[in-house]
Design a protein around this motif. Structure first.
Motif, PDB file in Angstrom:
ATOM      1  N   SER A 252       0.665  -1.369  -0.221  1.00 28.06           N
ATOM      2  CA  SER A 252      -0.255   0.352  -0.111  1.00 28.06           C
ATOM      3  C   SER A 252       1.044   1.269   0.238  1.00 28.06           C
ATOM      4  CB  SER A 252      -1.139  -0.029   1.792  1.00 28.06           C
ATOM      5  OG  SER A 252      -1.436   1.476   1.602  1.00 28.06           O
ATOM      6  N   GLY A 253       0.533   2.005  -0.571  1.00 31.91           N
ATOM      7  CA  GLY A 253       1.250   3.661  -0.865  1.00 31.91           C
ATOM      8  C   GLY A 253       0.700   4.386   0.510  1.00 31.91           C
ATOM      9  N   MET A 254      -0.156   4.195   0.885  1.00 30.14           N
ATOM     10  CA  MET A 254      -0.527   5.106   1.876  1.00 30.14           C
ATOM     11  C   MET A 254       0.279   4.235   3.214  1.00 30.14           C
ATOM     12  SD  MET A 254      -2.273   7.244   3.421  1.00 30.14           S
ATOM     13  CE  MET A 254      -3.339   7.737   2.076  1.00 30.14           C
ATOM     14  N   MET A 255       0.231   2.829   3.580  1.00 29.52           N
ATOM     15  CA  MET A 255       1.246   2.224   5.090  1.00 29.52           C
ATOM     16  C   MET A 255       2.864   3.047   4.255  1.00 29.52           C
ATOM     17  SD  MET A 255      -0.748   0.488   7.263  1.00 29.52           S
ATOM     18  CE  MET A 255      -2.218   1.971   6.208  1.00 29.52           C
ATOM     19  N   MET A 256       3.103   2.838   3.118  1.00 29.26           N
ATOM     20  CA  MET A 256       4.666   3.518   2.611  1.00 29.26           C
ATOM     21  C   MET A 256       4.554   5.045   3.425  1.00 29.26           C
ATOM     22  SD  MET A 256       6.368   0.803   1.970  1.00 29.26           S
ATOM     23  CE  MET A 256       7.796   1.547   1.609  1.00 29.26           C
ATOM     24  N   THR A 257       3.962   5.434   2.853  1.00 25.98           N
ATOM     25  CA  THR A 257       3.968   6.446   3.057  1.00 25.98           C
ATOM     26  C   THR A 257       3.295   7.294   5.166  1.00 25.98           C
ATOM     27  OG1 THR A 257       2.339   7.546   1.250  1.00 25.98           O
ATOM     28  CG2 THR A 257       2.597   9.123   3.344  1.00 25.98           C
ATOM     29  N   LEU A 258       3.004   6.768   5.537  1.00 32.23           N
ATOM     30  CA  LEU A 258       3.002   6.446   6.951  1.00 32.23           C
ATOM     31  C   LEU A 258       4.079   6.054   7.688  1.00 32.23           C
ATOM     32  CD1 LEU A 258      -0.861   4.779   8.044  1.00 32.23           C
ATOM     33  CD2 LEU A 258      -0.001   7.373   8.475  1.00 32.23           C
ATOM     34  N   SER A 259       4.388   4.726   7.615  1.00 36.53           N
ATOM     35  CA  SER A 259       6.346   4.309   7.464  1.00 36.53           C
ATOM     36  C   SER A 259       6.946   5.647   7.682  1.00 36.53           C
ATOM     37  CB  SER A 259       6.570   3.047   6.832  1.00 36.53           C
ATOM     38  OG  SER A 259       7.741   2.912   7.936  1.00 36.53           O
ATOM     39  N   THR A 260       6.858   6.084   6.555  1.00 39.38           N
ATOM     40  CA  THR A 260       8.220   7.828   5.987  1.00 39.38           C
ATOM     41  C   THR A 260       7.527   8.543   6.580  1.00 39.38           C
ATOM     42  OG1 THR A 260       7.909   6.075   3.816  1.00 39.38           O
ATOM     43  CG2 THR A 260       8.515   9.043   4.252  1.00 39.38           C
ATOM     44  N   LEU A 261       6.169   8.551   7.346  1.00 36.34           N
ATOM     45  CA  LEU A 261       6.191   9.816   8.366  1.00 36.34           C
ATOM     46  C   LEU A 261       7.055   9.782   9.679  1.00 36.34           C
ATOM     47  CD1 LEU A 261       3.141  10.665   6.699  1.00 36.34           C
ATOM     48  CD2 LEU A 261       5.063  12.263   6.762  1.00 36.34           C
ATOM     49  N   CYS A 262       6.917   8.529   9.710  1.00 34.18           N
ATOM     50  CA  CYS A 262       7.046   7.689  11.557  1.00 34.18           C
ATOM     51  C   CYS A 262       8.245   7.662  11.154  1.00 34.18           C
ATOM     52  CB  CYS A 262       6.827   6.362  11.694  1.00 34.18           C
ATOM     53  SG  CYS A 262       4.551   6.274  12.518  1.00 34.18           S
ATOM     54  N   THR A 263       8.841   7.816  10.300  1.00 33.92           N
ATOM     55  CA  THR A 263      11.148   7.608  10.384  1.00 33.92           C
ATOM     56  C   THR A 263      11.993   8.719  10.621  1.00 33.92           C
ATOM     57  OG1 THR A 263      10.844   5.430   9.002  1.00 33.92           O
ATOM     58  CG2 THR A 263      12.537   6.255   9.278  1.00 33.92           C
ATOM     59  N   PHE A 264      10.758  10.107  10.005  1.00 34.13           N
ATOM     60  CA  PHE A 264      11.531  11.181   9.572  1.00 34.13           C
ATOM     61  C   PHE A 264      11.324  12.067  10.313  1.00 34.13           C
ATOM     62  CE2 PHE A 264      13.071   8.716   5.596  1.00 34.13           C
ATOM     63  CZ  PHE A 264      14.202   9.222   5.885  1.00 34.13           C
ATOM     64  N   LEU A 265       9.434  12.124  10.468  1.00 39.67           N
ATOM     65  CA  LEU A 265       8.976  13.736  10.849  1.00 39.67           C
ATOM     66  C   LEU A 265      10.082  13.835  12.599  1.00 39.67           C
ATOM     67  CD1 LEU A 265       4.896  14.452   9.963  1.00 39.67           C
ATOM     68  CD2 LEU A 265       7.341  15.319   9.452  1.00 39.67           C
ATOM     69  N   PRO A 266       9.564  12.542  12.871  1.00 39.22           N
ATOM     70  CA  PRO A 266      10.335  12.455  14.831  1.00 39.22           C
ATOM     71  C   PRO A 266      11.984  13.702  14.880  1.00 39.22           C
ATOM     72  CG  PRO A 266       9.550  10.423  14.882  1.00 39.22           C
ATOM     73  CD  PRO A 266       9.378  11.410  13.359  1.00 39.22           C
ATOM     74  N   GLN A 267      12.169  12.477  13.663  1.00 32.40           N
ATOM     75  CA  GLN A 267      13.794  13.535  13.162  1.00 32.40           C
ATOM     76  C   GLN A 267      14.167  15.156  13.148  1.00 32.40           C
ATOM     77  OE1 GLN A 267      16.130  12.228  10.937  1.00 32.40           O
ATOM     78  NE2 GLN A 267      15.771  10.191  10.587  1.00 32.40           N
ATOM     79  N   VAL A 268      12.517  15.314  12.508  1.00 34.38           N
ATOM     80  CA  VAL A 268      12.132  17.231  12.514  1.00 34.38           C
ATOM     81  C   VAL A 268      12.321  17.848  13.917  1.00 34.38           C
ATOM     82  CG1 VAL A 268      10.731  19.035  11.376  1.00 34.38           C
ATOM     83  CG2 VAL A 268      11.681  16.760  10.415  1.00 34.38           C
ATOM     84  N   PHE A 269      11.442  17.486  14.266  1.00 36.17           N
ATOM     85  CA  PHE A 269      10.923  17.990  16.244  1.00 36.17           C
ATOM     86  C   PHE A 269      12.322  18.137  16.862  1.00 36.17           C
ATOM     87  CE2 PHE A 269      10.730  17.381  20.545  1.00 36.17           C
ATOM     88  CZ  PHE A 269       9.604  18.524  20.787  1.00 36.17           C
ATOM     89  N   ILE A 270      12.927  16.480  16.898  1.00 34.76           N
ATOM     90  CA  ILE A 270      14.160  16.194  18.209  1.00 34.76           C
ATOM     91  C   ILE A 270      15.395  17.431  17.238  1.00 34.76           C
ATOM     92  CG2 ILE A 270      14.961  14.403  16.579  1.00 34.76           C
ATOM     93  CD1 ILE A 270      14.925  15.095  20.917  1.00 34.76           C
ATOM     94  N   SER A 271      15.715  17.787  15.821  1.00 33.78           N
ATOM     95  CA  SER A 271      16.635  18.293  15.374  1.00 33.78           C
ATOM     96  C   SER A 271      16.914  19.895  15.487  1.00 33.78           C
ATOM     97  CB  SER A 271      17.012  18.221  13.743  1.00 33.78           C
ATOM     98  OG  SER A 271      17.364  16.625  13.042  1.00 33.78           O
ATOM     99  N   LEU A 272      15.175  20.668  16.353  1.00 32.85           N
ATOM    100  CA  LEU A 272      15.719  21.702  17.089  1.00 32.85           C
ATOM    101  C   LEU A 272      16.123  21.607  17.844  1.00 32.85           C
ATOM    102  CD1 LEU A 272      11.244  22.119  16.649  1.00 32.85           C
ATOM    103  CD2 LEU A 272      13.308  23.356  14.957  1.00 32.85           C
ATOM    104  N   PHE A 273      16.787  21.214  18.608  1.00 34.57           N
ATOM    105  CA  PHE A 273      17.187  20.947  19.910  1.00 34.57           C
ATOM    106  C   PHE A 273      18.287  20.604  19.843  1.00 34.57           C
ATOM    107  CE2 PHE A 273      12.491  20.703  20.400  1.00 34.57           C
ATOM    108  CZ  PHE A 273      12.592  22.457  21.027  1.00 34.57           C
ATOM    109  N   ALA A 274      18.489  19.391  18.980  1.00 32.58           N
ATOM    110  CA  ALA A 274      19.925  18.471  18.856  1.00 32.58           C
ATOM    111  C   ALA A 274      20.954  19.167  18.564  1.00 32.58           C
ATOM    112  CB  ALA A 274      19.050  17.124  17.978  1.00 32.58           C
ATOM    113  N   GLY A 275      20.673  20.085  17.365  1.00 32.52           N
ATOM    114  CA  GLY A 275      22.707  20.901  17.154  1.00 32.52           C
ATOM    115  C   GLY A 275      22.721  22.339  17.915  1.00 32.52           C
TER     116      GLY A 275
END
Length: 398
Positions: A40-63
């Motif tokens: 499923s393309g939708m499931m692949m999208t959800l998997s991608t979002l879970c794999t990358f979106l948390p990085q966006v949030f934590i990278s605000l502070f990681a640097g």
């Protein structure tokens, strides 16, 4: 810099490679599990979002953390977080609980660890390496990473074919333990040059980093290019397994061959860039190989036979280190050490936001439009990003 830098950087790269092998093996296992169980393309999208979106949030502070605190400790803690979350997933799967939501949750936790680790590692390498050796060391690091990506899908495919998915998860835990032990025991990290305004709040330090990035024409132009490029390559990066399952065969060995072909090409490309070192004008190297990447991706999208598809993905792999390595080195050469962590965290935010945004658009479209059309269309637009980069670089002061 002390003469011990060679020993330190060698042991550091070895420890990171060992840890990354297990992480990459698990990442492939998770992606293929979702691909083959859902298609499923939708499931692949959800998997991608879970794999990358948390990085966006934590990278605000990681640097900011990477510029303020001990980078060695940050990397160890990030590795440990990834390993412990994977251990929990392995135990759950062994108990018979295999719900996708749990896999997506662990993918998100692993993403947090990656979001801390990546900018910290990129900030630590110039701390351990003389400036005139940065291109070679980054090239070697890139080669080790792509060699790991060459080995990981083969091992992951073999484990999935002969055993269960949780076997791959346990390998990740073991390699993380070895990598952390090696890094903690044997790598001496010199004290960094402290950043200015060290007593400010994390948010204040973050805003200082943002203002620095926006006011630096070269850095700003490079990050804009990177964001556009990452958005455009998302179909080729994430949807090729789905393309293979739909158009060629939904078997593990086809997915494994795809990853092996790409990683073999990227390993060769990384070895070549570590020897050659690129043109002195880093943006020229990036632009030329971005054009080659776009042309080869067009051929990839049009390939009617699986063997030709593999040849194209192999050639695509060769071009990637000629884009990524000069890009990282160009920033390491231009950015002040006290701002290094924040600039690389902003880079991480842009990259990890751009790819999920791309999948938000292209993932659902993959259930409506032929994936080949998506890959060819985005690859055509990718060709123009090279001209965007060169124009920005020529307008920036050296």
């Amino acid at each position: 810099m002390p003469d011990t830098w060679k020993k330190n950087i060698t042991l550091f790269l070895i420890s990171q490679t060992i840890s990354m092998l297990g992480s990459a093996l698990t990442q492939y296992a998770m992606i293929w599990y979702v691909t083959l169980t859902t298609q499923s393309g939708m499931m692949m999208t959800l998997s991608t979002l879970c794999t990358f979106l948390p990085q966006v949030f934590i990278s605000l502070f990681a640097g900011v953390w990477a510029d303020r605190y001990n980078r060695k400790v940050l990397i160890i803690l990030a590795d440990a977080l990834v390993a412990l979350s994977t251990l929990g997933l392995a135990i759950a799967f062994m108990s018979g609980y295999r719900e996708l939501w749990l896999l997506f949750l662990v993918a998100g936790i692993r993403s947090v660890g990656t979001g801390i680790q990546v900018p910290t590692v990129n900030a630590l390498i110039p701390q351990l390496t003389p400036e005139d050796k940065l291109m070679r060391i980054n090239g070697i690091n890139g080669t080790l990473q792509t060699f790991t990506m060459l080995v990981a899908p083969a091992v992951s495919g073999a484990l999935l074919a002969s055993s269960t998915v949780e076997a791959a998860f346990f390998v990740d835990v073991a390699t993380a333990a070895i990598g952390i032990s090696c890094f903690a025991a044997f790598v001496a990290v010199p004290r960094p040059i402290p950043a200015e305004n060290g007593r400010d709040t994390v948010l204040t330090d973050l805003m200082i980093g943002v203002r620095y990035t926006l006011s630096h024409p070269f850095v700003r132009g490079m990050l804009i290019f990177y964001g556009v490029l990452m958005f455009l390559v998302s179909p080729a990066v994430f949807l090729t397994p789905l393309l293979i399952a739909r158009d060629f065969a939904d078997e593990i060995w086809h997915l494994t061959a795809n990853e092996l072909a790409y990683s073999a090409g990227a390993t060769i490309g990384g070895f070549m860039i570590s020897i050659w070192g690129s043109w002195k004008d880093r943006t020229k190297t990036i632009a030329v190989f971005t054009i080659l990447y776009g042309l080869l991706s067009i051929a990839l999208g049009l390939s009617p036979w699986f063997i030709l598809f593999l040849v194209c993905i192999f050639c695509v792999g060769i071009t990637v280190p000629f884009i990524t390595t000069p890009f990282i080195v160009a920033l390491q050469e231009r950015v002040e050490e006290g701002m290094m962590g924040r600039v690389f965290s902003i880079l991480q935010i842009i990259g990890t936001a751009a790819m999920p945004l791309g999948m938000v658009l292209f993932g659902p479209l993959a259930d409506i439009v032929n994936i080949r059309i998506l890959i060819v269309g985005t690859s055509v637009v990718t060709l123009f990003t090279a001209f965007l980069l060169r124009r920005s670089a020529m307008q920036s002061p050296s």
